[in-house]
Design a protein around this motif. Sequence first.
Motif, short mmCIF file in Angstrom:
data_model
loop_
_atom_site.label_atom_id
_atom_site.label_comp_id
_atom_site.label_asym_id
_atom_site.label_seq_id
_atom_site.Cartn_x
_atom_site.Cartn_y
_atom_site.Cartn_z
N THR A 293 -1.30 27.94 46.85
CA THR A 293 -0.99 26.98 45.77
C THR A 293 0.45 27.12 45.32
O THR A 293 1.17 26.13 45.14
N ASN A 294 0.90 28.35 45.13
CA ASN A 294 2.28 28.58 44.71
C ASN A 294 3.26 28.12 45.78
O ASN A 294 4.32 27.55 45.48
N ALA A 295 2.92 28.35 47.04
CA ALA A 295 3.79 27.93 48.14
C ALA A 295 3.88 26.40 48.19
O ALA A 295 4.97 25.85 48.38
N GLU B 240 -4.25 31.44 45.65
CA GLU B 240 -3.11 31.61 44.74
C GLU B 240 -1.79 31.52 45.50
O GLU B 240 -0.87 30.79 45.11
N ALA B 241 -1.69 32.26 46.61
CA ALA B 241 -0.45 32.26 47.38
C ALA B 241 -0.17 30.88 47.96
O ALA B 241 0.97 30.40 47.94
N ALA C 67 -6.54 26.62 39.52
CA ALA C 67 -5.14 26.19 39.59
C ALA C 67 -4.92 25.28 40.79
O ALA C 67 -4.19 24.28 40.71
N GLU D 22 10.35 17.86 38.51
CA GLU D 22 9.36 18.22 37.48
C GLU D 22 8.87 17.00 36.74
O GLU D 22 7.70 16.89 36.40
N ARG E 124 3.46 24.36 45.67
CA ARG E 124 4.21 23.92 44.49
C ARG E 124 5.72 24.04 44.74
O ARG E 124 6.47 23.10 44.48
N ARG E 125 6.15 25.17 45.27
CA ARG E 125 7.58 25.36 45.52
C ARG E 125 8.05 24.48 46.68
O ARG E 125 9.18 23.99 46.66
N LEU F 264 -3.64 21.12 41.06
CA LEU F 264 -2.34 20.82 41.67
C LEU F 264 -2.52 19.72 42.71
O LEU F 264 -3.12 19.93 43.77
N ASP G 105 7.75 32.10 51.19
CA ASP G 105 6.61 31.21 51.43
C ASP G 105 6.58 30.65 52.85
O ASP G 105 5.68 29.89 53.19
N ALA H 228 -7.44 31.18 40.52
CA ALA H 228 -6.60 30.62 41.58
C ALA H 228 -7.20 29.31 42.09
O ALA H 228 -6.47 28.34 42.33
#
Length: 330
Positions: A96-98, A93-94, A143, A111, A100-101, A147, A174, A140
Amino acid sequence: LNSLMTPPSVGEYGTDDGKQSVGEYGIDDGNQSLAQGNDFVDVKMLKNNDRQVYEEYLRFYQRGLQASDGVDLVTASMFVEVAKDYFPLIEFEAATNAIRRFMVYMCDITEESRNFDFANDGQNCELEDHLSEITSEQRAKTAAMNLCIPFKAFLCLARLDTDKLHENQMLQDDEHIIMQLHHTLVNEKKDFVYERQELVYNIIETVSAGVICINAIVLGASIEDHEDSLWFVVEIAFTLFYILEIILKLAVRGCGWFVLGQQWQWNLYDLTIVLIGVVDLTMDAVVRTASANSSLQPSDLATLKAFALLGRLARLLRLLRFKIFSELKG
């Protein structure tokens, strides 16, 4: 052989002085297309450092193929699975979010252009229906599988500008994970090159062991009739092979390994034997020429022949460094 040499150290793929615009990279290598949308990159036009990153991108893709049917780009799931080999505590999860950002704030993937989600509407509905039945870790992972990481982002991460990362306020939380992902690429590259070097080295060693065994048979057959020119030609061929062997090892592993590596004693022994072989052949050629033009007697050559025979027998001791022969010795 140049491709087998140690890869450039960081940044850690190196950087090109000519600033190359990365663009919206897809993949098109002429045979296999890994692309999303209408943007492609001509791999033949990539600079050497970028081509190395592209080859690594393909390795990540191939590694995750079985687990990601229908996905035509590297996904965050593929990336994190590799990262866990080097950083076991990294979380899906962490990470993937990192990622993405990072793609938004460091790679300028908007986007509208990023097209991250690969799951179709039916798959998304199915996931929503079962959302309450799966654990947070499974969510997670799901997701992360949805991605995608276009080559532009992969290249940006491989050639990470740490100064810009530190200055980017949107990625402060991140930064640690992004650095782990960057080092994942560096470590994977080093491991791949090392494994390929090991493969080539083992092939050289296997062929060398076979040639030494053949050399032993030939040596036994030539002792009684060493004056025959045929054996002289055969000895030249063996010596040339041993010279080529040393050159290949230096090309694959480098001078540092040859002189300071774990097998440096055997390497110097090999080099000494080869030098003795070259001297032996040179002296043999001189003596053969002198014998043909003078009354030089065979008895005068006893010392030279003994020296040459010892040098050739010494080659056989090289077999003791191979595992199968060292076990027989024990």
